[in-house]
Every structure is written in structure tokens, then in C-alpha cells.
Design a protein around this motif. Structure first.
Motif, short mmCIF file in Angstrom:
data_model
loop_
_atom_site.label_atom_id
_atom_site.label_comp_id
_atom_site.label_asym_id
_atom_site.label_seq_id
_atom_site.Cartn_x
_atom_site.Cartn_y
_atom_site.Cartn_z
N HIS A 148 39.59 46.08 52.87
CA HIS A 148 40.51 45.23 52.10
C HIS A 148 41.56 44.61 53.03
N GLU A 158 42.00 40.60 54.09
CA GLU A 158 43.25 39.88 53.79
C GLU A 158 43.83 39.30 55.08
N ARG A 179 39.84 50.82 52.09
CA ARG A 179 41.19 50.31 52.35
C ARG A 179 41.19 49.44 53.60
N SER A 222 37.39 37.07 47.39
CA SER A 222 38.64 37.74 47.76
C SER A 222 38.36 39.16 48.22
N ALA A 223 39.36 39.75 48.87
CA ALA A 223 39.24 41.15 49.29
C ALA A 223 39.04 42.03 48.07
N ASP A 224 39.72 41.70 46.97
CA ASP A 224 39.59 42.50 45.75
C ASP A 224 38.15 42.48 45.25
N GLU A 225 37.52 41.30 45.29
CA GLU A 225 36.14 41.21 44.82
C GLU A 225 35.20 42.01 45.72
N ILE A 269 35.94 44.72 47.34
CA ILE A 269 36.11 46.15 47.03
C ILE A 269 35.48 46.48 45.67
N ALA A 270 35.61 45.58 44.71
CA ALA A 270 34.99 45.81 43.39
C ALA A 270 33.47 45.91 43.55
N TYR A 271 32.92 45.06 44.40
CA TYR A 271 31.47 45.09 44.67
C TYR A 271 31.07 46.42 45.29
N THR A 328 36.31 40.67 37.24
CA THR A 328 37.38 39.97 37.95
C THR A 328 38.39 39.52 36.89
N THR A 371 32.67 49.25 45.25
CA THR A 371 32.91 50.36 44.32
C THR A 371 31.76 50.47 43.31
#
Ligand SMILES: [Zn+2]
Lengths: 477, 99
Positions: A221, A225, A218, A159-162, A164-166, A109, A168
Motif C-alpha cells: 500500500h 501510494e 502495508r 488505487s493502492a486501496d483497490e 489491497i482489497a484484491y 470499492t 485480501t
């Protein structure tokens, strides 16, 4: 007031087995409807399920990769619900005693690495597919009974980013271990996403909203959001957030409340009387642990060390196990300098050929040994750069041994000094005009002679050797 | 009186059984009797006894991941009350309404 998000994911991953979870029916997409079915997966009364050992193995291997504790005595339960996608009227799942407990996935992150804890991983069967038509719906049981493992995270993502990182990182590890293809388009990896918000500093969780059955990163995410924003707006206008399931509308780009029946979530779990427990011995677990591949992160670091390649290249290569395997098979034991050249060629020309042909590395005719030999021939000066670039697409498409091809067609570079000198002398003798230009101070004329020598050698001279030789001869005139 | 041991109307709804009020009135005391009878087992002290999941003390009835022939489609669909193409026909379902 400032709010923070609390996000948790339940991810269903289709395991890479040949047959279904509890029967020997073939697992294959694209078959005619209801052709891979039997009394077990059609839910006939009296038909007895039998646990697929491979599915247990793949789930345990996943657990070991994610640092879970492996349950030595796992049991199955019935989850009771009525819906036409489940002919037995219950789904066999693991409720109280799943195969894997705990563990976690580390993500990057902006504030540094963070571990998303796993609550547990359980094994269950997939439902059948319902197709919708103009006036009716129909059930195809081919998918019914597919082994799924459900990976349940703790609500550790902010967050949405986290999220998606998870996902991925999870996908990368599972594909690497050969546990699942994780093909999102084919629905191999589907997530139920839940999200709530709470004032920063509050320890009690807010009211959560669940969005079910999402199969694109996508979409996940965007849905997260949207929900984070919607829930903040509710709070700002003192509208209570209700605990509910919402549906993501990928076209309207919003979530919408789903009409859910009361009592829908009373699954009345009880132990599955048709199945006995799975009791795993230490030897069994260790034997499965030994099958685990090197984790992508560790592999990246090792490839940089072992082959002297750039971090970026190691990163790109290791994203696809097949590419990394191929590169390593080709580079094994090579001098670091040559390995690096091989890497450059792979990253530029071979990747371009893969893109153009739409092939995966495993599908091209060029064996890793052939690529190694090609790069070694070039590094030793046996062939020159242009010949390398000419041979690569041909071997990529048709295969073959570069050494034999070079010998057979006489493509070997002319690096013999006396032969090259003779070409240079010949070029100078035949072109008094450019010689005069050079003497008059037009240094660029040297390039003309390099071209002439290449022509005389039929492209087999190495321009890197010819250049200095021409310069030397011209200077001596 | 204590809370009833079972709520027949609720259980019938979960099981998608349509019962008339008369039937519910008949079944309620009957099923309560049955549940109370079975509940006697809870009076046994099981402190320290691990839960038994199965009547027989065997484990690991696993099968290898080997394909076995499926049944012919016509046979599979023979008992379908109705079919749509080669699928079991259902009344039209509003997609995403429930799952
Ligand atoms: Zn089957």
C-alpha cells in the motif's frame, strides 16, 4: 492535468503440498540448511524432474474458485537466467500454456463492486534462499523447488486501496480452499507490483514501474501510494518516467531505482524437454471442483439465513474458516433463538478466551458439541447465567461434557417455584430492617433480597426468576 | 548481408561465458552455419499441425505428493567449491541489486 493510476499485480502463492514441485523432498520451514535437498532440486545434470500431482490439483482448484478457464493441455517451459538461487540455471515455469486462463476477483470499492480480471495462473518452482553475511553470501536449497502458483492480474486496479482489497479477497479465497496458508510473514504470498499513470481519458498505458517481491500488504500500500505521487511529480516537472524495477525501502518509506543489468530480461523460454504435458480430463476437473468449499461471501449470507445471526457476526465468523466451521458444528440444527445465543457467547466470551490463551479454535479442549450443550443448558434454564460463565473457561481449557459436570457437582439451577418461594420467605423473615425500608418506599431494597436468595440457593437460583418473585412477595406484605 | 542468424557475443554474455575476440571471431561463422542448418526446418509447411512439445506422445507423468528421503547434507555439500557453515558459499552479493 489529472492523472489516473493503472496497477497490476503478479502474486506468487506457495501451495500447501507436503513435497516440492518436481521431487519428493520434504517442504518444511525452520529445518537445518540444505537438509531437504536431492539431485533434482540441486540441479544435478541428468536428474529428472517429476510433476507433483497435488500442486496441479491445488492450482486447478484455485483457478476454478477464481472463475478461470482450465487449460486441458498445459505445458512447462524453461526460463533461463543465471543467478545462484537457481542451480540448474533455468527455472521450470509455464510460459505459453499455463493451467488457468482468465477469471477475476470481485472487490468492494466506494463506487460499488468492481471486478479485477485475472490474465492467467501458472505453476512454477521457487528459487533457493540466499543468506547474506558480513563477507560472504550462502545458498540454502531447502526452499528451492517449492511449488508456487503465480496469479497474474490485468492492470485493472486504480488505487493502492483497490490493490489491497484484491489481495485480501484473493487471500481469503485461497485460505478457504486450503490451497495455501498465505502466511505473509513466512513469505507464502509475495507480489510483484506494477504501476503507471496516464492522463484521465487517455487509453494508452503509461510507462510502468515494477516493484518486486513485496510480502506485506502495508508495504504494498505504502509503495503504491509513494510511486503514484512520485510519477505525478515527474510528470509535473517534465522528467521522463523510465521503465524500470524499483525497490521499496520500508525504513526510508520510498522506492529507489535498482541497478539492473542489460539483457537481464531475455529469458529465452523454450519447452521443457524433461516434462510431458499435463492433459486434464473433464472427469478430473469435475472431481477437483467437487472439493471446493463454499465461498466466504456465500457462506456469510447462508449463516445469516440459517442461524438468524447478525450480519456483523457472520462477517467476523466467516473471516476465519476454522471459526466458522466450529460455530456451525456447534449450532447445527439448533433453534434460531438458541443459535443466536451461541453466536453471542462465541463472539464475546469464546473469542476473548482465544485471545487470552493465544490458541486457535482447533487447539482448545472444548468440543463444538460441548459448547452447544452448555448454551442449550442455559437456554432451557437448567443452569443460570453465572454458572454458564463459570463453566465456560473451565471447559475451554480442560474439555469435558457440561451436562455430566452440572449433574456431578449439582450445579443445576433452582427453578422449582416452591423451593425458590421458601428461600424468599426465609430472606424476608430474617431481615426485618430492609423490609421496613421497603415498606417506607425504598424500592431499591428489593435488590438486597434477590442477593439474599442467591446466597441461600448457593448461586444456583436464576436471578431472572428470583427478581419478579421477590417483587411479588414484597408487594403482598 | 542479412542480419546474422546469431549474435555470439550476446549469447555468450547471457550464458556468462567469457570469450576472447579471437574466439568470438571463430565461433560466429561456425554457429551461424549451425543455426542456418537447423533453420531449414522452418521451410516445411506446418499449417494446421499442432506444436509438439515432446518426442513421445505421452501425457500426465505425475507423481503423488509423497515424501522421499533427501540426500545427506555432507553429500550435498561435497562438491561445493567452498562452503560457509552448512551453505554453498558465494561471493558477497549486494542484496536487492538483481534477482
Ligand atoms: Zn529435492
Amino acid at each position: 492535468m489529472n492523472f489516473e493510476n493503472t496497477i497490476g499485480l503478479e502474486t506468487h502463492v506457495q501451495l500447501k503440498t507436503r513435497t516440492k514441485m518436481f521431487c519428493g523432498c520434504l517442504l518444511k520451514t525452520g529445518c537445518e540448511p540444505n537438509t531437504n535437498v536431492c539431485p533434482v532440486c540441486l540441479g544435478y545434470p541428468g536428474a529428472l524432474p517429476m510433476i507433483n500431482k497435488e500442486a496441479v490439483k491445488l492450482t486447478v482448484m484455485s483457478g476454478l474458485m477464481l472463475g478461470c478457464e482450465i487449460n486441458r493441455h498445459a505445458t512447462f517451459d524453461r526460463k533461463n537466467y543465471f543467478y545462484p538461487d537457481m542451480a540448474k540455471d533455468y527455472q521450470i515455469s509455464e510460459n505459453g500454456n499455463p493451467l488457468c486462463i482468465g477469471g477475476g476477483v470481485t472487490i468492494e470499492t466506494p463506487n460499488g463492486p468492481k471486478t479485477i480480471r485475472i490474465n492467467h495462473i501458472h505453476l512454477e518452482e521457487d528459487a533457493a534462499k540466499i543468506n547474506h553475511y558480513a563477507t560472504t553470501s550462502g545458498v540454502d536449497f531447502n526452499r528451492g523447488g517449492t511449488p508456487l502458483m503465480e496469479i497474474v492480474s490485468e492492470p485493472d486496479m486504480a488505487s493502492a486501496d483497490e490493490a489491497i482489497a484484491y489481495l485480501t479477497a484473493l487471500k481469503e479465497m485461497l485460505v478457504y480452499a486450503g490451497v495455501s496458508d498465505c502466511n505473509l510473514e513466512e513469505g507464502n504470498m509475495r507480489s510483484d507490483v506494477n504501476i503507471s499513470i496516464r492522463p484521465v481519458g487517455e487509453t494508452k498505458l503509461g510507462t510502468k514501474v515494477e516493484i518486486k517481491n513485496m510480502n506485506s500488504f502495508r508495504g504494498i500500500h505504502a509503495a503504491l501510494e509513494y510511486e503514484a505521487r512520485r510519477q505525478r511529480e515527474c510528470m509535473a516537472h517534465s522528467i521522463p518516467i523510465v521503465q524500470e524495477t524499483r525497490r521499496w525501502d520500508g525504513e526510508a518509506l520510498e522506492t529507489a531505482s535498482m541497478r539492473s543489468k542489460e539483457n537481464a530480461h531475455d529469458y529465452r523460454y523454450f519447452p521443457e524437454p524433461d516434462l510431458v504435458p499435463v492433459a486434464l480430463s473433464e472427469e478430473q476437473i469435475e472431481a477437483w471442483r467437487a472439493l471446493l468449499p463454499e465461498q466466504p461471501k456465500a457462506r456469510r449470507a447462508r449463516m445469516i439465513e440459517e442461524y438468524g445471526i447478525a450480519e456483523y457476526d457472520a462477517d467476523v465468523l466467516s473471516q476465519h474458516k476454522a471459526n466458522a466451521d466450529y460455530f456451525e458444528a456447534a449450532a447445527k440444527g439448533l433453534d434460531k433463538k438458541i443459535a443466536k445465543q451461541l453466536c453471542n457467547l462465541f463472539m464475546s466470551d469464546v473469542m476473548a478466551l482465544l485471545n487470552e490463551s493465544g490458541k486457535a479454535i482447533g487447539e482448545c479442549a472444548m468440543r463444538p458439541e460441548a459448547l452447544r450443550s452448555l448454551v442449550t443448558l442455559a437456554a432451557k434454564g437448567t443452569i443460570n447465567g453465572p454458572t454458564l460463565k463459570e463453566l465456560l473457561p473451565e471447559i475451554f481449557e480442560k474439555g469435558g461434557d457440561p451436562e455430566a459436570i452440572v449433574k456431578e457437582r449439582g450445579l443445576g439451577a433452582v427453578s422449582d417455584a416452591s423451593a425458590l418461594e421458601a428461600f424468599v420467605d426465609q430472606a424476608i423473615a430474617a431481615n426485618p430492617g430492609p423490609v421496613a425500608d421497603f415498606k417506607a418506599g425504598k424500592k431499591a431494597a428489593a435488590g438486597f433480597f434477590v442477593g439474599q436468595v442467591m446466597k441461600l440457593s448457593k448461586g444456583k437460583a436464576d436471578p431472572k426468576i428470583v427478581g419478579p418473585l421477590v417483587a411479588k412477595k414484597l408487594a403482598a406484605l | 548481408m542479412n542480419k546474422p542468424a546469431i549474435d555470439v557475443a550476446y549469447v555468450a554474455e547471457l550464458a556468462r561465458l567469457e570469450l576472447t575476440d579471437e574466439e568470438k571471431a571463430v565461433f560466429q561463422p561456425q554457429l551461424e552455419d549451425i543455426v542456418r542448418y537447423v533453420e531449414k526446418i522452418s521451410s516445411v509447411d506446418v499449417e494446421g499441425v499442432p506444436p509438439t512439445m515432446h518426442g513421445r506422445a505421452i501425457v500426465n507423468a505425475l507423481r503423488e505428493d509423497e515424501v522421499r528421503p533427501s540426500m545427506p547434507r555432507e553429500e550435498a555439500l561435497a562438491n561445493a567449491p567452498a562452503r560457509t557453515g552448512d551453505e554453498f558459499m558465494l561471493p558477497k552479493i549486494v542484496e536487492g541489486a538483481e534477482s
